[in-house]
Design a protein around this motif. Sequence first.
Motif, PDB file in Angstrom:
ATOM      1  N   VAL A 123       3.333  25.959  12.267  1.00  0.00           N
ATOM      2  CA  VAL A 123       3.597  27.189  11.518  1.00  0.00           C
ATOM      3  C   VAL A 123       4.782  26.986  10.578  1.00  0.00           C
ATOM      4  O   VAL A 123       4.764  27.424   9.417  1.00  0.00           O
ATOM      5  CB  VAL A 123       3.830  28.366  12.490  1.00  0.00           C
ATOM      6  CG1 VAL A 123       4.301  29.598  11.756  1.00  0.00           C
ATOM      7  CG2 VAL A 123       2.544  28.661  13.251  1.00  0.00           C
ATOM      8  N   LEU A 124       5.828  26.310  11.054  1.00  0.00           N
ATOM      9  CA  LEU A 124       6.964  26.012  10.177  1.00  0.00           C
ATOM     10  C   LEU A 124       6.553  25.092   9.043  1.00  0.00           C
ATOM     11  O   LEU A 124       7.071  25.196   7.923  1.00  0.00           O
ATOM     12  CB  LEU A 124       8.106  25.386  10.986  1.00  0.00           C
ATOM     13  CG  LEU A 124       8.870  26.344  11.877  1.00  0.00           C
ATOM     14  CD1 LEU A 124       9.899  25.586  12.715  1.00  0.00           C
ATOM     15  CD2 LEU A 124       9.558  27.418  11.057  1.00  0.00           C
ATOM     16  N   ASP A 125       5.627  24.178   9.323  1.00  0.00           N
ATOM     17  CA  ASP A 125       5.132  23.282   8.279  1.00  0.00           C
ATOM     18  C   ASP A 125       4.460  24.063   7.155  1.00  0.00           C
ATOM     19  O   ASP A 125       4.639  23.759   5.978  1.00  0.00           O
ATOM     20  CB  ASP A 125       4.154  22.267   8.886  1.00  0.00           C
ATOM     21  CG  ASP A 125       3.635  21.284   7.856  1.00  0.00           C
ATOM     22  OD1 ASP A 125       4.436  20.816   7.024  1.00  0.00           O
ATOM     23  OD2 ASP A 125       2.419  21.001   7.878  1.00  0.00           O
ATOM     24  N   VAL A 126       3.697  25.084   7.503  1.00  0.00           N
ATOM     25  CA  VAL A 126       3.065  25.928   6.478  1.00  0.00           C
ATOM     26  C   VAL A 126       4.129  26.600   5.630  1.00  0.00           C
ATOM     27  O   VAL A 126       4.063  26.601   4.396  1.00  0.00           O
ATOM     28  CB  VAL A 126       2.153  27.000   7.122  1.00  0.00           C
ATOM     29  CG1 VAL A 126       1.640  27.970   6.083  1.00  0.00           C
ATOM     30  CG2 VAL A 126       1.009  26.350   7.857  1.00  0.00           C
ATOM     31  N   TRP A 127       5.144  27.141   6.262  1.00  0.00           N
ATOM     32  CA  TRP A 127       6.201  27.850   5.539  1.00  0.00           C
ATOM     33  C   TRP A 127       6.964  26.903   4.611  1.00  0.00           C
ATOM     34  O   TRP A 127       7.185  27.209   3.440  1.00  0.00           O
ATOM     35  CB  TRP A 127       7.139  28.505   6.557  1.00  0.00           C
ATOM     36  CG  TRP A 127       8.225  29.307   5.921  1.00  0.00           C
ATOM     37  CD1 TRP A 127       8.097  30.447   5.201  1.00  0.00           C
ATOM     38  CD2 TRP A 127       9.618  28.999   5.957  1.00  0.00           C
ATOM     39  NE1 TRP A 127       9.322  30.885   4.785  1.00  0.00           N
ATOM     40  CE2 TRP A 127      10.276  30.012   5.235  1.00  0.00           C
ATOM     41  CE3 TRP A 127      10.368  27.983   6.540  1.00  0.00           C
ATOM     42  CZ2 TRP A 127      11.656  30.019   5.075  1.00  0.00           C
ATOM     43  CZ3 TRP A 127      11.739  28.011   6.372  1.00  0.00           C
ATOM     44  CH2 TRP A 127      12.363  29.019   5.653  1.00  0.00           C
ATOM     45  N   VAL A 128       7.337  25.722   5.134  1.00  0.00           N
ATOM     46  CA  VAL A 128       8.085  24.757   4.319  1.00  0.00           C
ATOM     47  C   VAL A 128       7.225  24.238   3.180  1.00  0.00           C
ATOM     48  O   VAL A 128       7.687  24.117   2.035  1.00  0.00           O
ATOM     49  CB  VAL A 128       8.607  23.600   5.206  1.00  0.00           C
ATOM     50  CG1 VAL A 128       9.152  22.469   4.360  1.00  0.00           C
ATOM     51  CG2 VAL A 128       9.669  24.108   6.148  1.00  0.00           C
ATOM     52  N   THR A 129       5.961  23.938   3.454  1.00  0.00           N
ATOM     53  CA  THR A 129       5.068  23.441   2.405  1.00  0.00           C
ATOM     54  C   THR A 129       4.920  24.471   1.292  1.00  0.00           C
ATOM     55  O   THR A 129       4.926  24.138   0.106  1.00  0.00           O
ATOM     56  CB  THR A 129       3.690  23.097   2.991  1.00  0.00           C
ATOM     57  OG1 THR A 129       3.864  22.195   4.073  1.00  0.00           O
ATOM     58  CG2 THR A 129       2.786  22.473   1.948  1.00  0.00           C
ATOM     59  N   ARG A 130       4.814  25.729   1.671  1.00  0.00           N
ATOM     60  CA  ARG A 130       4.690  26.788   0.658  1.00  0.00           C
ATOM     61  C   ARG A 130       5.960  26.895  -0.181  1.00  0.00           C
ATOM     62  O   ARG A 130       5.895  27.038  -1.405  1.00  0.00           O
ATOM     63  CB  ARG A 130       4.401  28.109   1.368  1.00  0.00           C
ATOM     64  CG  ARG A 130       4.137  29.216   0.423  1.00  0.00           C
ATOM     65  CD  ARG A 130       3.568  30.403   1.164  1.00  0.00           C
ATOM     66  NE  ARG A 130       3.268  31.443   0.213  1.00  0.00           N
ATOM     67  CZ  ARG A 130       3.677  32.688   0.329  1.00  0.00           C
ATOM     68  NH1 ARG A 130       4.364  33.051   1.376  1.00  0.00           N
ATOM     69  NH2 ARG A 130       3.361  33.568  -0.578  1.00  0.00           N
ATOM     70  N   GLN A 131       7.119  26.822   0.469  1.00  0.00           N
ATOM     71  CA  GLN A 131       8.379  26.902  -0.270  1.00  0.00           C
ATOM     72  C   GLN A 131       8.534  25.723  -1.225  1.00  0.00           C
ATOM     73  O   GLN A 131       8.950  25.888  -2.372  1.00  0.00           O
ATOM     74  CB  GLN A 131       9.566  26.941   0.700  1.00  0.00           C
ATOM     75  CG  GLN A 131       9.612  28.158   1.584  1.00  0.00           C
ATOM     76  CD  GLN A 131       9.779  29.435   0.788  1.00  0.00           C
ATOM     77  OE1 GLN A 131      10.418  29.454  -0.239  1.00  0.00           O
ATOM     78  NE2 GLN A 131       9.171  30.502   1.255  1.00  0.00           N
ATOM     79  N   VAL A 132       8.185  24.531  -0.755  1.00  0.00           N
ATOM     80  CA  VAL A 132       8.295  23.336  -1.607  1.00  0.00           C
ATOM     81  C   VAL A 132       7.349  23.446  -2.791  1.00  0.00           C
ATOM     82  O   VAL A 132       7.711  23.147  -3.934  1.00  0.00           O
ATOM     83  CB  VAL A 132       8.014  22.055  -0.787  1.00  0.00           C
ATOM     84  CG1 VAL A 132       7.821  20.852  -1.676  1.00  0.00           C
ATOM     85  CG2 VAL A 132       9.146  21.815   0.194  1.00  0.00           C
ATOM     86  N   TRP A 133       6.125  23.886  -2.553  1.00  0.00           N
ATOM     87  CA  TRP A 133       5.158  24.013  -3.646  1.00  0.00           C
ATOM     88  C   TRP A 133       5.650  25.032  -4.679  1.00  0.00           C
ATOM     89  O   TRP A 133       5.561  24.796  -5.873  1.00  0.00           O
ATOM     90  CB  TRP A 133       3.791  24.422  -3.108  1.00  0.00           C
ATOM     91  CG  TRP A 133       2.721  24.250  -4.133  1.00  0.00           C
ATOM     92  CD1 TRP A 133       1.961  23.140  -4.337  1.00  0.00           C
ATOM     93  CD2 TRP A 133       2.320  25.207  -5.127  1.00  0.00           C
ATOM     94  NE1 TRP A 133       1.109  23.346  -5.386  1.00  0.00           N
ATOM     95  CE2 TRP A 133       1.306  24.612  -5.891  1.00  0.00           C
ATOM     96  CE3 TRP A 133       2.712  26.495  -5.428  1.00  0.00           C
ATOM     97  CZ2 TRP A 133       0.686  25.256  -6.938  1.00  0.00           C
ATOM     98  CZ3 TRP A 133       2.087  27.145  -6.478  1.00  0.00           C
ATOM     99  CH2 TRP A 133       1.094  26.524  -7.217  1.00  0.00           C
ATOM    100  N   ASN A 134       6.172  26.164  -4.201  1.00  0.00           N
ATOM    101  CA  ASN A 134       6.690  27.172  -5.124  1.00  0.00           C
ATOM    102  C   ASN A 134       7.859  26.630  -5.936  1.00  0.00           C
ATOM    103  O   ASN A 134       7.989  26.912  -7.131  1.00  0.00           O
ATOM    104  CB  ASN A 134       7.136  28.427  -4.372  1.00  0.00           C
ATOM    105  CG  ASN A 134       5.975  29.264  -3.929  1.00  0.00           C
ATOM    106  OD1 ASN A 134       4.875  29.127  -4.453  1.00  0.00           O
ATOM    107  ND2 ASN A 134       6.207  30.116  -2.956  1.00  0.00           N
ATOM    108  N   GLN A 135       8.720  25.834  -5.310  1.00  0.00           N
ATOM    109  CA  GLN A 135       9.874  25.294  -6.024  1.00  0.00           C
ATOM    110  C   GLN A 135       9.445  24.274  -7.074  1.00  0.00           C
ATOM    111  O   GLN A 135       9.975  24.250  -8.170  1.00  0.00           O
ATOM    112  CB  GLN A 135      10.827  24.650  -5.032  1.00  0.00           C
ATOM    113  CG  GLN A 135      12.144  24.222  -5.650  1.00  0.00           C
ATOM    114  CD  GLN A 135      13.101  23.705  -4.600  1.00  0.00           C
ATOM    115  OE1 GLN A 135      12.714  23.478  -3.460  1.00  0.00           O
ATOM    116  NE2 GLN A 135      14.346  23.519  -4.984  1.00  0.00           N
ATOM    117  N   ARG A 136       8.453  23.449  -6.741  1.00  0.00           N
ATOM    118  CA  ARG A 136       8.019  22.414  -7.696  1.00  0.00           C
ATOM    119  C   ARG A 136       7.179  22.966  -8.831  1.00  0.00           C
ATOM    120  O   ARG A 136       7.257  22.503  -9.951  1.00  0.00           O
ATOM    121  CB  ARG A 136       7.209  21.343  -6.968  1.00  0.00           C
ATOM    122  CG  ARG A 136       8.043  20.460  -6.112  1.00  0.00           C
ATOM    123  CD  ARG A 136       7.211  19.371  -5.499  1.00  0.00           C
ATOM    124  NE  ARG A 136       8.028  18.552  -4.614  1.00  0.00           N
ATOM    125  CZ  ARG A 136       7.541  17.735  -3.722  1.00  0.00           C
ATOM    126  NH1 ARG A 136       6.228  17.639  -3.565  1.00  0.00           N
ATOM    127  NH2 ARG A 136       8.332  17.024  -2.972  1.00  0.00           N
TER     128      ARG A 136
END
Length: 184
Positions: A123-136
């Motif tokens: 679940v944390l992986d989903v959250w971090v992946t989403r944040q990274v994608w939004n930042q990039r």
Amino acid sequence: MGTAERSGTPADEGATEVAAPAAPQAPVRDIPAAGPEVRAEPRAEPRADERPPGYRPLWREEPARRRRLPDPVRTAAVRAVLVVAVTLIMAMVAFLCTLAESWLAFPMVLGSVAGTVVATWGVLDVWVTRQVWNQRHGVVSVPSSTARAMRRERRRARRQARAAERGGQGRIGRRGGAGQLSHP
């Protein structure tokens, strides 16, 4: 069409029977009617003005309410859902084995604890992946965004501060005196 009409039996004593069609019906979607081989061309969906009265489509196309998740985020979400599902199944098996006093209860409890740790990571992986994608890739700004409203207020305050600062100095006029660069 009522139930009595569909089955061909009268609903009460005074009703008349419905006769079955004598000839085979026209083919529907390339499925030939009974009898000799009939080759039919595929029928296109009728236009709105050609549809028979009372026509109701099976479904209505509606635009998506939200945009699709980016591929990396969707992949992480699917992985997290699978891990959570397996963990829940393991927890249920551990509970049932405990009730049955089976020797498998203890290993299943240990597996459930480990699965809980892995599910949390997923679940944390989903959250971090989403944040990274939004930042990039940037976030699409929405008119109702609170960040946009706050920026607008800060800009308005800066403008008012500059206007007040200028208002105290007054306009540069053509007055004589020291510091005048040219003669009138």
